[in-house]
Design an enzyme around this catalytic site. Sequence first.
Site, PDB file in Angstrom:
ATOM      1  N   LYS A   1      11.617  11.422  11.612  1.00  0.00           N
ATOM      2  CA  LYS A   1      11.897  10.908  12.958  1.00  0.00           C
ATOM      3  C   LYS A   1      10.933   9.746  13.126  1.00  0.00           C
ATOM      4  CE  LYS A   1      11.036  10.344  16.963  1.00  0.00           C
ATOM      5  NZ  LYS A   1      10.943   8.977  17.519  1.00  0.00           N
TER       6      LYS A   1
ATOM      7  N   GLU B   1      -2.425  14.623  12.713  1.00  0.00           N
ATOM      8  CA  GLU B   1      -3.453  13.583  12.675  1.00  0.00           C
ATOM      9  C   GLU B   1      -3.339  12.834  13.986  1.00  0.00           C
ATOM     10  OE1 GLU B   1      -5.809  13.249  10.619  1.00  0.00           O
ATOM     11  OE2 GLU B   1      -5.145  14.523   8.973  1.00  0.00           O
TER      12      GLU B   1
ATOM     13  N   ASN C   1       1.875   2.529  14.719  1.00  0.00           N
ATOM     14  CA  ASN C   1       0.947   1.506  14.210  1.00  0.00           C
ATOM     15  C   ASN C   1       1.006   1.289  12.696  1.00  0.00           C
ATOM     16  OD1 ASN C   1      -0.296   3.973  13.809  1.00  0.00           O
ATOM     17  ND2 ASN C   1      -2.350   3.238  14.323  1.00  0.00           N
ATOM     18  N   TYR C   2       1.344   2.351  11.946  1.00  0.00           N
ATOM     19  CA  TYR C   2       1.590   2.201  10.499  1.00  0.00           C
ATOM     20  C   TYR C   2       2.880   2.960  10.202  1.00  0.00           C
ATOM     21  CZ  TYR C   2      -3.117   0.362   9.931  1.00  0.00           C
ATOM     22  OH  TYR C   2      -4.253  -0.415  10.021  1.00  0.00           O
TER      23      TYR C   2
ATOM     24  N   ASP D   1      11.384  17.308  21.143  1.00  0.00           N
ATOM     25  CA  ASP D   1      11.224  18.757  21.301  1.00  0.00           C
ATOM     26  C   ASP D   1      12.270  19.509  20.500  1.00  0.00           C
ATOM     27  OD1 ASP D   1       9.088  18.439  22.891  1.00  0.00           O
ATOM     28  OD2 ASP D   1      10.058  19.021  24.775  1.00  0.00           O
TER      29      ASP D   1
ATOM     30  N   ARG E   1       0.849  -1.210   0.000  1.00  0.00           N
ATOM     31  CA  ARG E   1       0.000   0.000   0.000  1.00  0.00           C
ATOM     32  C   ARG E   1       0.881   1.256   0.000  1.00  0.00           C
ATOM     33  NH1 ARG E   1      -3.975   1.529   5.143  1.00  0.00           N
ATOM     34  NH2 ARG E   1      -4.513   3.621   4.481  1.00  0.00           N
TER      35      ARG E   1
ATOM     36  N   CYS F   1      -6.068   4.235  14.422  1.00  0.00           N
ATOM     37  CA  CYS F   1      -6.691   5.507  14.786  1.00  0.00           C
ATOM     38  C   CYS F   1      -8.169   5.465  14.440  1.00  0.00           C
ATOM     39  CB  CYS F   1      -5.997   6.662  14.080  1.00  0.00           C
ATOM     40  SG  CYS F   1      -5.894   6.476  12.306  1.00  0.00           S
ATOM     41  N   THR F   2      -8.509   4.808  13.336  1.00  0.00           N
ATOM     42  CA  THR F   2      -9.901   4.774  12.895  1.00  0.00           C
ATOM     43  C   THR F   2     -10.625   3.494  13.325  1.00  0.00           C
ATOM     44  OG1 THR F   2      -9.169   3.907  10.789  1.00  0.00           O
ATOM     45  CG2 THR F   2      -9.587   6.272  10.870  1.00  0.00           C
TER      46      THR F   2
ATOM     47  N   GLY G   1      -0.015  10.804  15.528  1.00  0.00           N
ATOM     48  CA  GLY G   1       0.199  10.137  16.806  1.00  0.00           C
ATOM     49  C   GLY G   1      -0.890  10.527  17.786  1.00  0.00           C
TER      50      GLY G   1
ATOM     51  N   THR H   1       0.647  13.703  22.124  1.00  0.00           N
ATOM     52  CA  THR H   1       1.926  14.381  21.888  1.00  0.00           C
ATOM     53  C   THR H   1       1.726  15.497  20.857  1.00  0.00           C
ATOM     54  OG1 THR H   1       2.776  12.127  21.953  1.00  0.00           O
ATOM     55  CG2 THR H   1       4.369  13.845  21.448  1.00  0.00           C
ATOM     56  N   GLY H   2       0.866  15.229  19.883  1.00  0.00           N
ATOM     57  CA  GLY H   2       0.638  16.197  18.812  1.00  0.00           C
ATOM     58  C   GLY H   2       0.042  17.502  19.333  1.00  0.00           C
TER      59      GLY H   2
END
Length: 496
Positions: free
Chosen positions: A192, A264, A169-170, A230, A116, A298-299, A245, A248-249
């Site tokens: 990163k 996201e 996760n991906y 940071d 994918r 996430c979904t 993520g 943290t975002g």
Amino acid sequence: MPGTGVFAEIIEGDVYKYYSDGEWKRSSSGKSVAIVNPTTRKTQYKVQACTQEEVNKTIEIAKFAQKSWAKTPLWKRAELLHKAAAILKEHKAPIAECLVKEIAKPAKDAVTEVVRSGDLVSYCAEEGVRILGEGKFLMSDSFPGNERTKYCLTSKIPLGVVLAIPPFNYPVNLAVSKIAPALIAGNSLVLKPPTQGAVSCLHMVHCFHLAGFPKGLISCVTGKGSEIGDFLTMHPGVNCISFTGGDTGVAISKKAGMIPLQMELGGKDACIVLEDADLDLVAANIVKGGFSYSGQRCTAVKVVLVMEAVADTLVEKVKAKVAKLTVGAPEDDCDITPVVSESSANYIEGLVMDAKQKGATFCQEYKRDGNLIWPLLLDNVRSDMRIAWEEPFGPVLPVIRITSVEEGIHHCNASNFGLQGCVFTRDINKAMLISDAMETGTVQINSAPARGPDHFPFQGLKDSGIGSQGITNSINMMTKIKSTVVNLPTPSYTMG
Ligand code: NAP
């Protein structure tokens, strides 16, 4: 096998190197970060713990490399991306093996993620050629008080250095969904990778290296997010951050400077089920949506809001399907595999115990062995339970029984999150009204939430994110509009 064949140069001893200035390097820190296999709970791989000086140097080089990349013809940028996509697909097996060992992704899903990702890179190259090859032409006489003395030409220009931070996760797919748009748009990119998933990412980055991208255009610095995160996100040399993520975002968006952000983040995707829904279809989607990759999506469906009249029937159907899920090692391609870390497993257990104490109905016995948690459906969940609101990121799914559609919409909208949601009904008019009322970035009608296909817009409201992803939106987000205005000495009108 990972780290062998064409990948031999990315490892020295038992530590994988980081990638900067077109070369694989050891960090001068002399330190490494261990990647623990979620299944064995033993160290599987090690990566370099990069220093702040190495990050500085990498960003400086990225800045320099971007200048000549922006002058590279668009078709040539696309050509290199197509080449990288082909190399990535050719080497899907070792990369998928890393995904199995680092994040316990079921073997078949790991291969799918790499394929994918190759498709995404190719699509992005094609889309970039189309949308970046076009600009706008505006004329001044459409605005009151002006004559046709000004011609405005707009085009999309790169931002500079894009920092990409994907989640565990991906790791490959969510890295390339940032890398490919950044590069086609003429930016350089510093990646990163997540610690769990770093070695998969290093292999993926090597595919871009093998494709022959200019030195320094892509780099990958490794180390714990808590240590170098940071420094990276607040670095003055970074011109754009694309992050996927958790919370943290939110912290990053408060600290980052005046640069475009693509965030996201988490979700608590609600699945609203009406009385007239096809309950077999719903049950199949709840199990796929809630338990694929052990709920670490996430979904994922993260709360079911079902009308009381059909709740018993639906719960029975879901229970029957949950009983058929295989539980075990990712190498055996089991449906449910260990969650990514012991701390994740402990967090999930905390949510389960809270629900137990407050009286939720356990449709299966709660079972855990190390990081492996057996799939669990919790019925009769109420709003005072943590699981009603928090994202377990594990194979535990709460069911809340509702007596009106409004109650379901209210629960969905009371969440801090607003990523996706879904509604099941045979009445398309009701579905549309509910979709409009749900405060989420996307609503799926009669299917579980999903991020793909990768060219669809993908965005979260509230704490679920800033901006929109999806190939076209990501390319646009990683550019800025530049105008050139031609001023004529006298008005000029084209004649028919
Ligand atoms: P996370 O803990 O937020 O980590 C995400 C990334 O941030 C990792 O690369 C991590 O590196 C890095 N990081 C950690 N601290 C940092 C800091 N101070 N500065 C900069 N970067 C830092 O999320 P996760 O556990 O990997 O992923 C699960 C979460 O991602 C869930 O909440 C899920 O819903 C969300 N997610 C959202 C989407 C979406 O598109 N909306 C897609 C997938 C997942 P280290 O690994 O080294 O700590």
